[in-house]
Design a protein around this motif. Structure first.
Motif, PDB file in Angstrom:
ATOM      1  N   UNK C 175     -48.667   9.678 -37.690  1.00 35.03           N
ATOM      2  CA  UNK C 175     -49.734   8.689 -37.741  1.00 35.03           C
ATOM      3  C   UNK C 175     -49.730   7.962 -39.091  1.00 35.03           C
ATOM      4  N   UNK C 176     -48.546   7.856 -39.654  1.00 35.08           N
ATOM      5  CA  UNK C 176     -48.359   6.915 -40.750  1.00 35.08           C
ATOM      6  C   UNK C 176     -48.670   7.427 -42.136  1.00 35.08           C
ATOM      7  N   UNK C 177     -48.936   8.697 -42.256  1.00 33.52           N
ATOM      8  CA  UNK C 177     -49.183   9.216 -43.595  1.00 33.52           C
ATOM      9  C   UNK C 177     -47.870   9.463 -44.328  1.00 33.52           C
ATOM     10  N   UNK C 178     -47.930   9.254 -45.613  1.00 33.20           N
ATOM     11  CA  UNK C 178     -46.830   9.669 -46.460  1.00 33.20           C
ATOM     12  C   UNK C 178     -47.066  11.133 -46.821  1.00 33.20           C
ATOM     13  N   UNK C 179     -46.008  11.933 -46.735  1.00 35.10           N
ATOM     14  CA  UNK C 179     -46.147  13.371 -46.978  1.00 35.10           C
ATOM     15  C   UNK C 179     -45.697  13.687 -48.394  1.00 35.10           C
ATOM     16  N   UNK C 180     -46.558  14.379 -49.111  1.00 32.52           N
ATOM     17  CA  UNK C 180     -46.193  14.783 -50.470  1.00 32.52           C
ATOM     18  C   UNK C 180     -46.210  16.305 -50.539  1.00 32.52           C
ATOM     19  N   UNK C 181     -45.141  16.855 -51.021  1.00 33.37           N
ATOM     20  CA  UNK C 181     -44.955  18.303 -50.976  1.00 33.37           C
ATOM     21  C   UNK C 181     -45.566  18.970 -52.207  1.00 33.37           C
ATOM     22  N   UNK C 182     -46.167  20.124 -51.996  1.00 35.44           N
ATOM     23  CA  UNK C 182     -46.735  20.912 -53.087  1.00 35.44           C
ATOM     24  C   UNK C 182     -45.904  22.180 -53.226  1.00 35.44           C
ATOM     25  N   UNK C 183     -45.353  22.456 -54.376  1.00 38.08           N
ATOM     26  CA  UNK C 183     -44.556  23.675 -54.521  1.00 38.08           C
ATOM     27  C   UNK C 183     -45.456  24.915 -54.598  1.00 38.08           C
ATOM     28  N   UNK C 185     -46.372  28.697 -56.111  1.00 39.49           N
ATOM     29  CA  UNK C 185     -46.161  29.392 -57.377  1.00 39.49           C
ATOM     30  C   UNK C 185     -45.399  30.699 -57.116  1.00 39.49           C
ATOM     31  N   UNK C 186     -45.106  31.375 -58.165  1.00 36.70           N
ATOM     32  CA  UNK C 186     -44.198  32.520 -58.063  1.00 36.70           C
ATOM     33  C   UNK C 186     -44.684  33.588 -57.100  1.00 36.70           C
ATOM     34  N   UNK C 187     -45.982  33.716 -56.924  1.00 39.39           N
ATOM     35  CA  UNK C 187     -46.474  34.790 -56.071  1.00 39.39           C
ATOM     36  C   UNK C 187     -46.546  34.378 -54.596  1.00 39.39           C
ATOM     37  N   UNK C 188     -46.013  33.190 -54.280  1.00 42.68           N
ATOM     38  CA  UNK C 188     -45.939  32.789 -52.876  1.00 42.68           C
ATOM     39  C   UNK C 188     -47.152  32.021 -52.390  1.00 42.68           C
ATOM     40  N   UNK C 189     -48.138  31.805 -53.258  1.00 39.62           N
ATOM     41  CA  UNK C 189     -49.317  31.063 -52.803  1.00 39.62           C
ATOM     42  C   UNK C 189     -49.383  29.709 -53.503  1.00 39.62           C
ATOM     43  N   UNK C 190     -50.337  28.906 -53.067  1.00 40.61           N
ATOM     44  CA  UNK C 190     -50.474  27.563 -53.619  1.00 40.61           C
ATOM     45  C   UNK C 190     -51.335  27.621 -54.877  1.00 40.61           C
ATOM     46  N   UNK C 191     -50.870  26.925 -55.864  1.00 47.23           N
ATOM     47  CA  UNK C 191     -51.581  26.888 -57.140  1.00 47.23           C
ATOM     48  C   UNK C 191     -52.635  25.780 -57.090  1.00 47.23           C
ATOM     49  N   UNK C 192     -53.906  26.116 -57.276  1.00 45.12           N
ATOM     50  CA  UNK C 192     -54.937  25.065 -57.221  1.00 45.12           C
ATOM     51  C   UNK C 192     -54.687  23.962 -58.246  1.00 45.12           C
ATOM     52  N   UNK C 193     -54.061  24.346 -59.342  1.00 46.07           N
ATOM     53  CA  UNK C 193     -53.778  23.320 -60.354  1.00 46.07           C
ATOM     54  C   UNK C 193     -52.761  22.310 -59.842  1.00 46.07           C
ATOM     55  N   UNK C 194     -51.787  22.793 -59.091  1.00 48.47           N
ATOM     56  CA  UNK C 194     -50.786  21.885 -58.518  1.00 48.47           C
ATOM     57  C   UNK C 194     -51.446  20.938 -57.528  1.00 48.47           C
ATOM     58  N   UNK C 195     -52.398  21.471 -56.786  1.00 46.80           N
ATOM     59  CA  UNK C 195     -53.115  20.616 -55.839  1.00 46.80           C
ATOM     60  C   UNK C 195     -53.916  19.570 -56.602  1.00 46.80           C
ATOM     61  N   UNK C 196     -54.628  20.044 -57.600  1.00 49.73           N
ATOM     62  CA  UNK C 196     -55.444  19.101 -58.378  1.00 49.73           C
ATOM     63  C   UNK C 196     -54.577  17.996 -58.955  1.00 49.73           C
ATOM     64  N   UNK C 197     -53.420  18.394 -59.432  1.00 49.06           N
ATOM     65  CA  UNK C 197     -52.520  17.413 -60.037  1.00 49.06           C
ATOM     66  C   UNK C 197     -52.061  16.380 -59.026  1.00 49.06           C
ATOM     67  N   UNK C 198     -51.951  16.797 -57.804  1.00 46.28           N
ATOM     68  CA  UNK C 198     -51.421  15.880 -56.792  1.00 46.28           C
ATOM     69  C   UNK C 198     -52.512  15.031 -56.149  1.00 46.28           C
ATOM     70  N   UNK C 199     -53.747  15.419 -56.323  1.00 43.50           N
ATOM     71  CA  UNK C 199     -54.846  14.687 -55.683  1.00 43.50           C
ATOM     72  C   UNK C 199     -55.072  13.341 -56.367  1.00 43.50           C
ATOM     73  N   UNK C 200     -55.624  12.421 -55.595  1.00 42.47           N
ATOM     74  CA  UNK C 200     -55.898  11.107 -56.150  1.00 42.47           C
ATOM     75  C   UNK C 200     -56.561  10.263 -55.092  1.00 42.47           C
ATOM     76  N   UNK C 201     -56.902   9.052 -55.420  1.00 43.07           N
ATOM     77  CA  UNK C 201     -57.624   8.197 -54.469  1.00 43.07           C
ATOM     78  C   UNK C 201     -56.787   7.822 -53.246  1.00 43.07           C
ATOM     79  N   UNK C 202     -55.464   8.035 -53.331  1.00 42.82           N
ATOM     80  CA  UNK C 202     -54.619   7.710 -52.194  1.00 42.82           C
ATOM     81  C   UNK C 202     -54.460   8.897 -51.249  1.00 42.82           C
ATOM     82  N   UNK C 203     -54.997  10.039 -51.626  1.00 44.05           N
ATOM     83  CA  UNK C 203     -54.791  11.245 -50.813  1.00 44.05           C
ATOM     84  C   UNK C 203     -55.874  11.362 -49.751  1.00 44.05           C
TER      85      UNK C 203
END
Lengths: 493, 446, 493, 446
Positions: C175-183, C185-203
Motif C-alpha cells: 500500500x505504498x509505504x517505504x520500508x525502513x529497517x531497524x536493526x 541489538x545484541x540480545x536479539x530485541x529491538x532497541x528503543x533508542x534505535x526506534x526513536x532515532x528512526x522516528x520522524x514526521x514521515x513515519x
C-alpha cells in the motif's frame, strides 16, 4: 518410531475428557463402591489422536489398495453410507423408546426387507442376526423349529459339502446336529447323486454355499433342492457369495428355504477390521412362521414391531437372537447402497464382479494353475499350488511376497478341498487399470518364483510394518493382555 | 454408476481376453429356467443427493434422544462420545480393513485389540478378555455355552433380575442346543435369593449387576455358593460405565463376565451395532469363544501382535469349534478402546460419578412426585419407578409431552405381571433442566 | 506402488458423480456454449478414494507426530471443532440470506469478538481478513486511513525490524509505504533508542512482532510504543506469536494500536496444508472507527451487520477487504477452542507452550548453540549453526536428517538475523514423553553430526516418500501443470 | 484440560531442568506493570458436551439452506458435495499438515496442488494457474495489482456489472496503493459498452461473466479492444460450474482469470472459507501472486513436486514480493480438486446442465407471475427478477413464508438506485417442488 501401547504411554492420572464435577450429593451405591484397582491409563486428546492415527497407518484397507481376499467381498465402502448412518434420526435413537417416536426407523427396516425379498424372491426376512454366522444359526434354528412343529424332531443330521465355510458345520453342531460331509465331484461342484445318497429320514437340512467356495455356481442346485425337499429336509443356502448373483437369479427360484445375507459383503457395509456385520436371513414360505422376534409386521394400522415371542404375529417364533432389533447402523448403510445402485446398478455390480474374476483367471492361467477352469468362474478365481511344485516356495510365501508389492494377499489355504489354494476376489470396485497392475505384479511374482528367486519369497514381507510374525510362539504361551513389567530390583532411578 | 469403475470399453476388452462373447456367458451355469433376464422390480440407481434426501426424510420421522429430555436405558445408554472417537474410527485404514488375517499389514487392528482386551480385563477385574462379541446379550449366551463346556454340565440358572431380553437370548440358544435353563422370577426391589436355587446340576449361575431394575447386587456370596456346587458364576452388566464406581465382578469371584460395551464410545443406533465384552479367568482361556489378539515377535525380534488360539475357531475346527462366531465388533471395540483411552481411570471415575449424581438427583425429584415411588435401595444410573397407572400409558403420555421417560418393564416382559414399573436412566447427558422437566411432566401425568 | 496423477489414471468419460439428466428444455446460453476442449479426467468414487488416501499417506501432519515448525504454532486440532463447523446451521448458511435468518451466526461472531477483545484489551475487532497477511493489510490500511483523516497523509514510511516476518515489509510496500529497517541489538530485541532515532514526521507506523521471531519478548515494548505514539505514528503488532502471551498480558496495555490474530495458529483452526486461515485484526480506540465493512455493530435492536461503507456505523470505514463476512468456518472452530479452554485453559496453554520451548532449549544447550539464551525464551527455542562449524553439515542437512528420525523438521534459516537458524516451536500440545523422545533424537543427531557421520546427513532423507528434491530444476524451467505427453511416433500399440 | 498433556509433575520436572522456580519466571521479560496476574474475565474451561450444546444452540438460530426452498446466489452457490469429499479433506495428514515447506514429507499436498493447478487451467482455458487464493474477490484484487505490474500502468477499468463487493474489494486496495479505478455504472439487462471506456492509460479491464445479473458476456471483442490499447483483460467469474457449459475466458482472449471456486467441493459457510481461482498466461507466470507447485525429480530421479518460484514471495523477497500473501486456501483447494476429479468432464458437463435446466425452469415459472419479469436474454444458473415493489421487502416477505428467494441487488449496492431487482439462483439442489413453491409464494407476495 515404534508406537508403544497405551499402557506404556498413558498414565492413570491423565484424562482426555473434561467432565464437570457434580455438586456434592449422597451416593446410593451402598456397600458396593469399587475397591479393586483400576489400572486404566488415560491419554490427553492430542496423545490419543496421534496414537490411533499411527496405529491406523500400520493397517491396510480397501482405500489403500486392491483387497482381493476371496470369499470376503472387500468392495468399496461409500462414505455417503457412513454419513447417513450418523444422522441423529438413526444414530441417536434408542431401541426401547416409544415406537411412536421411531416410525422412520421402522419404515427403513421395512424398506430394507422389501429390497431383500425382491432380490431373493423369498417370503420373509429376519433382520436381527448380527453377522453371517449368527444368520446361519437363526436359519438353522428356524429349520429345527419347523421340523419340531411337523413332529419330525428326530431329524438330527445336517449335510455339509467339504468345501463349506467353517461356520456351516460349527453352526449345525452348536444346536446339536450331527454334521455329515458331502464330497465334491471332480469339477468342484456338488453331485446331486451324492446328496441323494446321503439323504434320509434323519436328515434335517442341507447347507450349501452357492456360488460355492471354489468360485463356481452349483449348476445342479435345482435338482439338489428337489432331492432335499423330497426327503423332507430343508435347503439352507450360505449367502456369503451372494455378490456373484445379485439380480441374476432369485434364490427362491432355486428352491432355497433359508439364506443369510452378509450386509457387510454384498451390500458393502464396512468390515471395520473384523466387524460389525449384519446377517439378515431370508426364509421360504415353509420357514417364515418361525422367524425370531422382534419381527416387523405390516398391519392395517401401519408397521408394528412384534417384540414378544408367542404374541400375535409371532405365535411360532423360534425365539430371540439378541437383545434388540438388529444392526440398525448396518441397515442404513446397506439400504443407502441399494438405493444408490438401484436395480440396474446392483445387477451391473454382480456382472462386473464376475467379469473381473474371470478376467483375473484368464490373465493368470498361463503362469499359475487354476483347478476347475473348464467352467466359468463366478466372483472369485481359484488357483492351487501345483504350479509351485519343486520351487520350495509355498502359497503362504506368495501371499507374503504380494505384501511387498503393495497388495493385500488373496485368501490362502481355503477352500480346503484344493491344495495350497489361493482364492482371488477382485469385486466390482476395481478399474481395469487397477486389475492390470495387480495382475502384472502377480505374474511377475509367479515368474520370479519359477525362476527360483527364493529369498524374495521366504523372507517376505520385507517392506511391511512387521516382518513375518511368529504365530506358533503366540499360541504356545498366549500373552493376551498387557501386564505391568516388574520393576528391576536395582532400579534406583 | 459412480461406484463402478469399469466402462463399456473396459468390459469389451475384458470379455475378449476371457474369450467369451458376452457377460451372460459367464453366468451359463445358472440354469436357464431360473436365470433372471429382467432387472429386479426395484427403482433404478439414484444420485447421492437423492439418496440423502430419501434417507433424511426417514430419519426426520424419528425423535433423536438429543432433541428431548431423555431417560431411556434398560440395556443401552446415551452418553457423550468425544468427536475424536468418531473421527478416528472412520480412518480408512481402520474402517475398510478386514479381520487381521495378515498380521504384517494389520498391526493397527491387532494392537488396538490387544489394548482393548487389556482394558476390558482391567475394567471387569478379570484376567483375560477376548476381542469382542456381537453385543452383551449374545456374549451372555456364549458365556452359558462356555460354562457348559468347562463344567461338562448343561443347566444354567438365571437370576430373575436378569434383563428379560438377555434371558430370552440365552433361552433360545439353549432350547435348540437342548440345554436346560432355570430362570427365577423377577424381584424388582432386589435381594432375590438365588443361592437357594443353586444345585449340583448347575453349570452356571447368571447374575446381572446392576440388575435390570438398577439394584446393585452383592456377587460374592453367590460366587461362593456357585463354586461350592461346582458351578461357575457368570456376571452380566449392561452399563459398562458403572464399573468405574462399583466393585467389579472379577473382585467378587466371577468366573466369566459378559457385558454390553455400547456405553463407551458407541451411539445408541436403535439397538446395534453394539459391542459385547467378554472376560474370564486365564485357566479357561482355551474354552473362550471369539477372537483373541496375542503378543509375539517378528522375524527381526520386534514386538508384534497376531490373532491367536484360532484352533478354537470355526474356520479351523469346523464342527468342533468352541463357537460358530466369525465376525466380531471390531470397529465398535475400537470406539470403545479409544474412548476408554481418553477417559483413563481418572476420566472414567469422573464420568461414573457424573452419571450417579444425575441419577440420584432424578430419583429424588421423581420420588417427590405424588403417586410415584422409587423402589431401589441402591442403584448406579438407573432405577425403578413405581407408578399408580399402567407404565406403558405413563410413558406414552410423557412422550406426548416431549419427554422420553424410560422403559416400562412390561415392554421387556409382558407376561411378568409387573405393569406399573418404569426403568428410568439418567446419564451425564441429562441436564438439571431435563430432570426438572421430567418431574414436572410426571406430576401432570399422574 | 507409485501414485499417478489424476490425468494419468482418470478418463474424461468416467465420472464419480451421478446426476439425473433433466427433462428436455430450451437453453438460455445464447451464443456462449463452450467449444473449448475440457480435458478434465473423472474418477469413479472408489478410484478417487484410493487416490487421495494414498496421497495423504505421503504427508506428515500434527496427528502424525511432533511438528516443531517455529513461528507456525502447529498445535493439536480438536475434532470437536471440525464437527461444530459442520453443523448445518453454520456450514449451510449463505452470506447473503436475510439477516433475520442468521441471527445465530451474528451472535457467534459477536461472541468471538468479545473473547478477542477481552484477551487483548483492545477496542474493536475487524473479523473479515482472511489470513494473517490479510489482517496486516487491514491493520495498515486502518493506520493509513487514520493518518489521512488527521490530515497527515504525508507519512509514508513504516519501520520494520530486521527480524520481522516477510509479510510485514511486503504488506507495507503493497500500500505504498517505504520500508525502513531497524536493526536488532545484541540480545536479539529491538532497541528503543534505535526506534526513536528512526522516528520522524514521515513515519506512519512501526510494525513489530512480539514475541519476536527470535522467540524473545520485546521487553522494552512499552517504551517503544510510547516513542512511536509521541512521534505521531501508530504501533502495529504482528500477532503471529500471540500464543506465547495469551492470557499473560493484554496487548492494549503495551500500547498496541493494531494487531492481527492468526486464528489458525493461536486458536488452532487447522492449517490444512497451507490454509484456509483467518486473520481478524484488533484495533485501538484511535483506529477503531476505520474498521472495514462488513462490521458487526451492537445496537438497541440487537446485532446489526453494517455491510456498506459510509452508512451509519461505518462512516469512516477503510473499505472492504473481501466479498463477504470473513472466514466463518474458522470463527466457529476458534470459538469452540476458546470455550473449551476457557480463561484457565488458555492461560495454561500459553504457559505450557512457553515452558516446553524453554525445556527444549535447556535440554539442547549443551550440544547445539543457542543465541540470546541469557533471556528466557517465549514459545519457541532458537538455535544457530555455530555448533556445526567445520562439520560440513548444514542446518538444512539437520532438518532433512530429522525427517529420517520420524519428525517434521523445525523452521530453518529463519529468522534471517541468525546464521543457519533453527527455530523450534513445540507448542503446548506435546506431552513430556513426546518432547523427551524428540530431544533424544535431536541430541543423537547432534552427536552424529559432530562425530562426522556425513552420509547420514548429506543424503537425508533416506526414509521419506521422496529423497531430496531438486528445487533449482523446478524453478529454472517451471512445470506448473500436467500436459498430455506427445504420443510416440511409432506407438502402433 | 483435555487438550493439554502436561501434568503438574511434568511441569515441575521441566522447570527444574530449566532451572527456574516457577513458570512466571519465564515471563519475566513482560514488564511487571503490564503482566496479567489474574485470569481473563471469561468463563472457565468447558467439557466437550457443554461446548457442543452452546454452539448447537447458536447454530439452531440460523435457517440452513437445505431446510427450505433456497435460491440465494450472488457470488456463493449451494451445490451438493459428495460425502467422500468431506471425508477425505478430514484425513489427518491433509487437515493437520502445514504449507509444504519440506517437500519430501508433503508430496500429498504438493501433488494435489499440481493437479488442482492443472484442473483450474483447463477449466478456465488458460495456460497456468496458481495453488489458490483466499477467495474470488481477493483474487480479482490481486489480478488488478498483477496487471499493474505487467503493464506498468496503474488504472483499472471495471465493468459496471462486476459484483459490487468485488468492485469494493478492488477499490479498497487500489485506494491505499494510490492506484486509479474507473468503475462503470451497472446495466442490469446486459450489453453495457465497456469497450468505449478503454483508453491507453488502462492496465486492465475487469469483466465478470456471467455477470452479477446473470448475463453471459461475450469477452472476445473486449479482449481485442483491451489488447489494442495495451491493457490486459481480467475475466472474473463467481460460479465455477458455469464453465462446464459456457465458453471459458481463456478461449476468448483473457489474460488473467480470477474466480470463486466455492461452488465445487465447498459449503456455503456464511461466506468463508472459500477458494480463489487464479489463472494466467505462461508468459506472466513470474508476475503471478500466490503459491505454485511445480514438478521436479528427487535424488533418485523419481518424479516429485515442490513449491516453486518462491523468489516472488514475501518470505524471500520481503517488500519486493509480488504479493504479501502467505496463507492460501489449501484445504478448500483440496475439496475443489477432489470434487472436480469425481466429476471429470462428463460429470461437470452434466452438473452444469442440471443447473442450467433448473434455472431455466425457474425463470419461466417466475416470469409467469403477474408483476414480475426476468431481465436476462442469457444466463446460466442465476438471473435477475424485476419486481414492482422494493426488492428487500419482497425478499423479506418470501423469507417469512419459508422461502429464501434471492438477493436484492440493492443489498449489494445500496446507492445504485436499483431497488427493484432480485438476483435469483437455482442449482441442481433445487427441486421442482421448491421452484413451484417459490412461484406460488411470489404470487402471494406481489
Amino acid at each position: 518410531l515404534e508406537e508403544g501401547l497405551i499402557f506404556e504411554i498413558g498414565r492413570t492420572e491423565v484424562t482426555g475428557v473434561d467432565i464437570p464435577e457434580p455438586a456434592p450429593f449422597k451416593d446410593r451405591l451402598g456397600a458396593h463402591k469399587r475397591t479393586a484397582p483400576l489400572e486404566l491409563p488415560g491419554l490427553s486428546e492430542p496423545e490419543a489422536m496421534r496414537h490411533y492415527v499411527r496405529l491406523s497407518r500400520m493397517n491396510y484397507g480397501i482405500d489403500s489398495g486392491l483387497f482381493p481376499l476371496g470369499s470376503c467381498t472387500m468392495k468399496h465402502n461409500p462414505r455417503l453410507n457412513e454419513k447417513m448412518a450418523r444422522l441423529p434420526g438413526f444414530a441417536d435413537i434408542h431401541p426401547l423408546q416409544p415406537l411412536s417416536t421411531v416410525t422412520g426407523a421402522l419404515e427403513l427396516m421395512a424398506e430394507l426387507s422389501r429390497y431383500l425379498l425382491e432380490l431373493t424372491g423369498m417370503k420373509a426376512v429376519a433382520l436381527t442376526p448380527k453377522a453371517g454366522a449368527h444368520g446361519e444359526l437363526c436359519g438353522m434354528m428356524a429349520i429345527k423349529a419347523a421340523h419340531a412343529a411337523r413332529g419330525e424332531a428326530q431329524r438330527n443330521v445336517v449335510l455339509v459339502p467339504e468345501s463349506a465355510h467353517g461356520t456351516n458345520p460349527a453352526t449345525a453342531a452348536l444346536i446339536g446336529y450331527e454334521v455329515r460331509s458331502i464330497p465334491a465331484r471332480a469339477d468342484g461342484t456338488v453331485d446331486p447323486e451324492a446328496v441323494k445318497a446321503a439323504l434320509g429320514p434323519e436328515v434335517a437340512a442341507l447347507m450349501l454355499t452357492n456360488p460355492n467356495t471354489c468360485g463356481l455356481f452349483e449348476r445342479d442346485v435345482v435338482a439338489i433342492a428337489e432331492a432335499v425337499h423330497q426327503a423332507g429336509a430343508y435347503f439352507y443356502s450360505d449367502g456369503a457369495n451372494f455378490n456373484a448373483i445379485l439380480g441374476k437369479v432369485r434364490i427362491a427360484d432355486l428352491g432355497v428355504d433359508a439364506m443369510h445375507i452378509n450386509l457387510h459383503k454384498t451390500f458393502s457395509t464396512p468390515h471395520g477390521g473384523g466387524g460389525p456385520g449384519a446377517g439378515p436371513v431370508v426364509l421360504s414360505e415353509a420357514l417364515a412362521p418361525f422367524a425370531p422376534v422382534p419381527a416387523l409386521v405390516a398391519t392395517a394400522d401401519g408397521l408394528v414391531l412384534v417384540e414378544d415371542e408367542g404374541s400375535a404375529g409371532a405365535e411360532q417364533a423360534l425365539g430371540r437372537m439378541s437383545a434388540f432389533h438388529g444392526q440398525m447402523g448396518m441397515f442404513v448403510r446397506a439400504l443407502s447402497w441399494m438405493l444408490s445402485h438401484g436395480a440396474d446398478g446392483m445387477r451391473q455390480a454382480s456382472e462386473d464382479a464376475v467379469l473381473s474374476a474371470n478376467y483375473v483367471r484368464a490373465c493368470l492361467m498361463d503362469v499359475m494353475s487354476a483347478p476347475f477352469a473348464e467352467r466359468p468362474a463366478m466372483h472369485e478365481a481359484l488357483f492351487d499350488d501345483a504350479w509351485l511344485a519343486g520351487t520350495g516356495i509355498s502359497t503362504l510365501d506368495i501371499a507374503k511376497a504380494l505384501i511387498d508389492e503393495g497388495y493385500h494377499p488373496m485368501t490362502v489355504y481355503f477352500p480346503l478341498v484344493v491344495h495350497g489354494a489361493m482364492l482371488i476376489e477382485p469385486t466390482e470396485s476395481e478399474s481395469k487399470a487397477s486389475l492390470d497392475l495387480f495382475l502384472s505384479a502377480l505374474r511377475d511374482l509367479a515368474m520370479a518364483a519359477k525362476a527360483g528367486d527364493k529369498e524374495r519369497f521366504l523372507g517376505a514381507p520385507h517392506y511391511a510394518p512387521r516382518r513375518r510374525l511368529d504365530e506358533t510362539r503366540a499360541a504356545r504361551a498366549p500373552v493376551l493382555r498387557w501386564v505391568r513389567p516388574e520393576p528391576l530390583p536395582n532400579a534406583a532411578e | 454408476m459412480r461406484y463402478l469403475p469399469l466402462t463399456p470399453d473396459d468390459r469389451a476388452e475384458m470379455l475378449a481376453r476371457i474369450g467369451v462373447p458376452s457377460v451372460d456367458d459367464l453366468f451359463a451355469d445358472i440354469p436357464a429356467a431360473q436365470r433372471e433376464h429382467e432387472l429386479p422390480r426395484l427403482p433404478l440407481h439414484k444420485s447421492e443427493m437423492e439418496v440423502e434426501r430419501a434417507l433424511s426424510r426417514l430419519a426426520a420421522k424419528n425423535v433423536p434422544a438429543g432433541s428431548v429430555p431423555f431417560f431411556v436405558g434398560a440395556g443401552a445408554y446415551r452418553h457423550h462420545v468425544p468427536a475424536s472417537v468418531d473421527h478416528l474410527i472412520q480412518r480408512s485404514e481402520f474402517l475398510t480393513s478386514y479381520t487381521p488375517y495378515q498380521p504384517e499389514i494389520a498391526q493397527g487392528t491387532l494392537q488396538y485389540l490387544f489394548e482393548f482386551q487389556t482394558q476390558v480385563a482391567e475394567l471387569t477385574g478379570m484376567e483375560v478378555a477376548n476381542a469382542s462379541m456381537y453385543d452383551g446379550s449374545t456374549a451372555a449366551a456364549e458365556a452359558v455355552l462356555m460354562a457348559h463346556r468347562v463344567t461338562k454340565r448343561r443347566k444354567a440358572l438365571l437370576a430373575g433380575n436378569l434383563h428379560p431380553h438377555y434371558r430370552a437370548t440365552i433361552e433360545t440358544v439353549s432350547r435348540y442346543a437342548a440345554d436346560d435353563v432355570v430362570a427365577l422370577a423377577p424381584v424388582p426391589t432386589g435381594g432375590e435369593d438365588i443361592i437357594a436355587a443353586i444345585d449340583a446340576g448347575c453349570s452356571c449361575v447368571v447374575v446381572q449387576s446392576p440388575d435390570v431394575f438398577g439394584n446393585i447386587v452383592d456377587l460374592k456370596p453367590i460366587a461362593e455358593a456357585a463354586h461350592k456346587a461346582g458351578a461357575l458364576l457368570i456376571a452380566v452388566f449392561t452399563e459398562a460405565v458403572s464399573l468405574g464406581l462399583i466393585e467389579p465382578p472379577g473382585a467378587q469371584g466371577a468366573d466369566i463376565v459378559a457385558g454390553e460395551g455400547q456405553s463407551i464410545g458407541n451411539a445408541l443406533n436403535f439397538g446395534g451395532p453394539y459391542v459385547g465384552l467378554f472376560a474370564t479367568r486365564q485357566k479357561f482361556v482355551r474354552q473362550m469363544p471369539g477372537r483373541l489378539a496375542g503378543e509375539t515377535v517378528d522375524a527381526e525380534g520386534r514386538r508384534g501382535f497376531v490373532l491367536t488360539l484360532s484352533t478354537r475357531e470355526q474356520h479351523i475346527r469346523r464342527e468342533k469349534a468352541t463357537s460358530n462366531i466369525c465376525t466380531n465388533s471390531g470397529l465398535c471395540a475400537l470406539a470403545f478402546t479409544i474412548h476408554m483411552s481418553l477417559l483413563g481411570k481418572t476420566g472414567l471415575t469422573r464420568l461414573a460419578r457424573a452419571n450417579h449424581a444425575a441419577a440420584c438427583d432424578l430419583a429424588d425429584r421423581l420420588a417427590a412426585v405424588p403417586g410415584a415411588s422409587v423402589l431401589n435401595d441402591t442403584f448406579f444410573n438407573e432405577f425403578t419407578l413405581r407408578v399408580p397407572d399402567k407404565a406403558t400409558d405413563v410413558v406414552e403420555k410423557l412422550a406426548a409431552r416431549g419427554i422420553l421417560g424410560g422403559v416400562p418393564y412390561s415392554r421387556l416382559a409382558p407376561k411378568a405381571g409387573l405393569d406399573d414399573l418404569i426403568l428410568v436412566a439418567a446419564t451425564e447427558t441429562t441436564t438439571q433442566d431435563d430432570r426438572a422437566a421430567f418431574a414436572a411432566a410426571l406430576k401432570e401425568v399422574l
